[in-house]
Design an enzyme around this catalytic site. Structure first.
Site, PDB file in Angstrom:
ATOM      1  N   LYS A  99      -3.900  -9.904 -10.052  1.00 13.35           N
ATOM      2  CA  LYS A  99      -5.188 -10.565  -9.844  1.00 13.35           C
ATOM      3  C   LYS A  99      -5.326 -11.823 -10.682  1.00 13.35           C
ATOM      4  O   LYS A  99      -5.978 -12.779 -10.261  1.00 13.35           O
ATOM      5  CB  LYS A  99      -6.356  -9.609 -10.126  1.00 13.35           C
ATOM      6  CG  LYS A  99      -6.561  -8.586  -9.026  1.00 13.35           C
ATOM      7  CD  LYS A  99      -7.959  -8.004  -9.039  1.00 13.35           C
ATOM      8  CE  LYS A  99      -8.153  -7.010  -7.917  1.00 13.35           C
ATOM      9  NZ  LYS A  99      -9.441  -6.313  -7.999  1.00 13.35           N
ATOM     10  N   LYS A 115       0.697  -3.606   2.987  1.00 10.22           N
ATOM     11  CA  LYS A 115      -0.478  -2.762   3.186  1.00 10.22           C
ATOM     12  C   LYS A 115      -1.562  -3.524   3.964  1.00 10.22           C
ATOM     13  O   LYS A 115      -1.739  -4.723   3.762  1.00 10.22           O
ATOM     14  CB  LYS A 115      -1.005  -2.379   1.788  1.00 10.22           C
ATOM     15  CG  LYS A 115      -2.061  -1.310   1.783  1.00 10.22           C
ATOM     16  CD  LYS A 115      -2.452  -0.973   0.353  1.00 10.22           C
ATOM     17  CE  LYS A 115      -3.926  -0.645   0.306  1.00 10.22           C
ATOM     18  NZ  LYS A 115      -4.410  -0.343  -1.039  1.00 10.22           N
ATOM     19  N   LYS A 138      -7.975  -6.710   4.081  1.00  6.92           N
ATOM     20  CA  LYS A 138      -8.824  -7.701   4.747  1.00  6.92           C
ATOM     21  C   LYS A 138      -8.748  -9.060   4.061  1.00  6.92           C
ATOM     22  O   LYS A 138      -9.296 -10.028   4.568  1.00  6.92           O
ATOM     23  CB  LYS A 138     -10.260  -7.212   4.879  1.00  6.92           C
ATOM     24  CG  LYS A 138     -10.973  -7.022   3.591  1.00  6.92           C
ATOM     25  CD  LYS A 138     -12.452  -6.804   3.829  1.00  6.92           C
ATOM     26  CE  LYS A 138     -13.098  -6.275   2.584  1.00  6.92           C
ATOM     27  NZ  LYS A 138     -12.904  -4.837   2.403  1.00  6.92           N
TER      28      LYS A 138
END
Ligand code: TRP
Length: 333
Positions: A116, A198, A201
């Site tokens: 992240k 995976k 969205k």
């Protein structure tokens, strides 16, 4: 409703917009089936969502929508405690104490932090770094026995166990050791476009994912465009990731195993198969979507459920927090 004989389960999901088909099959769907066997708590992790930049109005809307969707999938507020993380102040309070018992070195090793902070290089904030301490607080406040989490959260759960262990050794036995709960039915759903990744969205290619709020036409279109391979045989295998992923989705929603699915579509092309998979998704989501709209419109009901959830969760959390405050030496009057 607190039942001493039942094990306690707790899980959380971030309110980052509509859930995907992957969230549904991998996580959310199992939550409602666990609530009869376990003393269960489910949480919308709005504080965790703040570790990346949020639009305030959108975060508020997404939080309500996430709660409504959880109810629509069958989480029953009579059986489970459903609440919003920020509604129970004990989460941030315990997370401070746990932060003071978590090592910088351990936090730096978290792969999600590394991922992240690379992705949001302009906002590598302290909250993103101490995220696992807040997650540990979520779990330890309730002395959860089991925590259903996906592979990406395993490291954080391991960290939670380490913190609990260290705290228990340093002070005295306080926290229960939580175990990961791997569901028998929760399969991992991959991207419809890149079946080695995976389903997410945040994928830049919208054809890679299906949202729980997508209409029937969109769902059908997504599956028609799903990446398969050129041999035209419905069969599962490592050499056929696209088809295997579609079979996983179809199997999870219909209860059919791979052998039955291979037989069902024997001698038929991918076209028929893809339509059947799309239909199974549409059939699953249509009633959930109707319930979701109904609940979202009934603001009074939804807010009532959340207020009651926060109250019930707080009662449990406060008890743990008071114990912890006392053990670490905070003055109580
Ligand atoms: N961090 C989890 C995620 O992003 C969500 C979460 C927050 C959670 N607190 C939790 C999951 C406690 C399980 C238990 O998926």
């Amino acid at each position: 409703m607190e039942n001493e004989a039942k094990k306690r389960i707790l899980s959380g999901i971030q309110p980052t917009g509509s859930f995907t088909l992957g969230n549904y099959i991998g996580a959310v769907r199992n939550w409602s089936s666990l609530q009869t066997d376990f003393d269960s708590l489910y949480m919308v992790a709005d504080l965790h969502a703040l570790t990346v930049r949020q639009n305030p109005a959108e975060l508020r809307r997404h939080t309500r929508e996430a709660a409504a969707m959880l109810l629509a999938t069958g989480i029953d507020p009579q059986q489970s405690i459903l609440f919003i993380q920020s509604h129970v102040p004990a989460h941030t309070q315990l997370s401070w104490i746990l932060s003071c018992n978590t090592q910088f070195g351990d936090l730096s090793r978290m792969t999600q932090f590394k991922d992240k902070s690379a992705k949001h290089a302009d906002n590598v904030n302290a909250g993103l770094f101490t995220y696992p301490a807040l997650m540990a607080a979520d779990i330890l406040l309730y002395n959860a026995d089991l925590v259903p989490v996906g592979a990406d959260q395993k490291q954080h759960l391991e960290m939670t166990r380490n913190v609990a262990q260290r705290f228990n050794n340093l002070y005295s036995p306080t926290f229960n050791m939580p175990e990961p709960y791997i569901s028998k039915t929760g399969a991992k759903v991959m991207s419809l476009q890149e079946p080695d990744k995976k389903m997410s969205k945040s994928d830049t290619n919208v054809n890679g994912f299906v949202l729980m709020t997508d209409d029937a036409d969109t769902i059908l279109r997504r599956f028609k465009r799903a990446v398969t391979d050129s041999d035209g045989i419905v069969r599962a295998g490592d050499d056929k990731p696209g088809v295997t992923n579609l079979m996983t989705i179809y199997g999870s929603l219909t209860g059919k195993d791979f052998a039955a699915i291979e037989k069902e579509f024997e001698g038929q092309g991918y076209g028929t198969f893809k339509e059947a998979v799309a239909q199974s998704v549409i059939d699953t989501f249509t009633p959930i979507q109707a319930e979701y709209s109904r609940i979202l419109e009934d603001k009074e009901y939804l807010d009532g459920v959340l207020a009651e959830g926060a109250q019930k969760a707080s009662r449990i959390a406060e008890r743990t927090l008071r114990k912890v405050y006392k053990k670490v030496g905070l003055l109580q009057l």
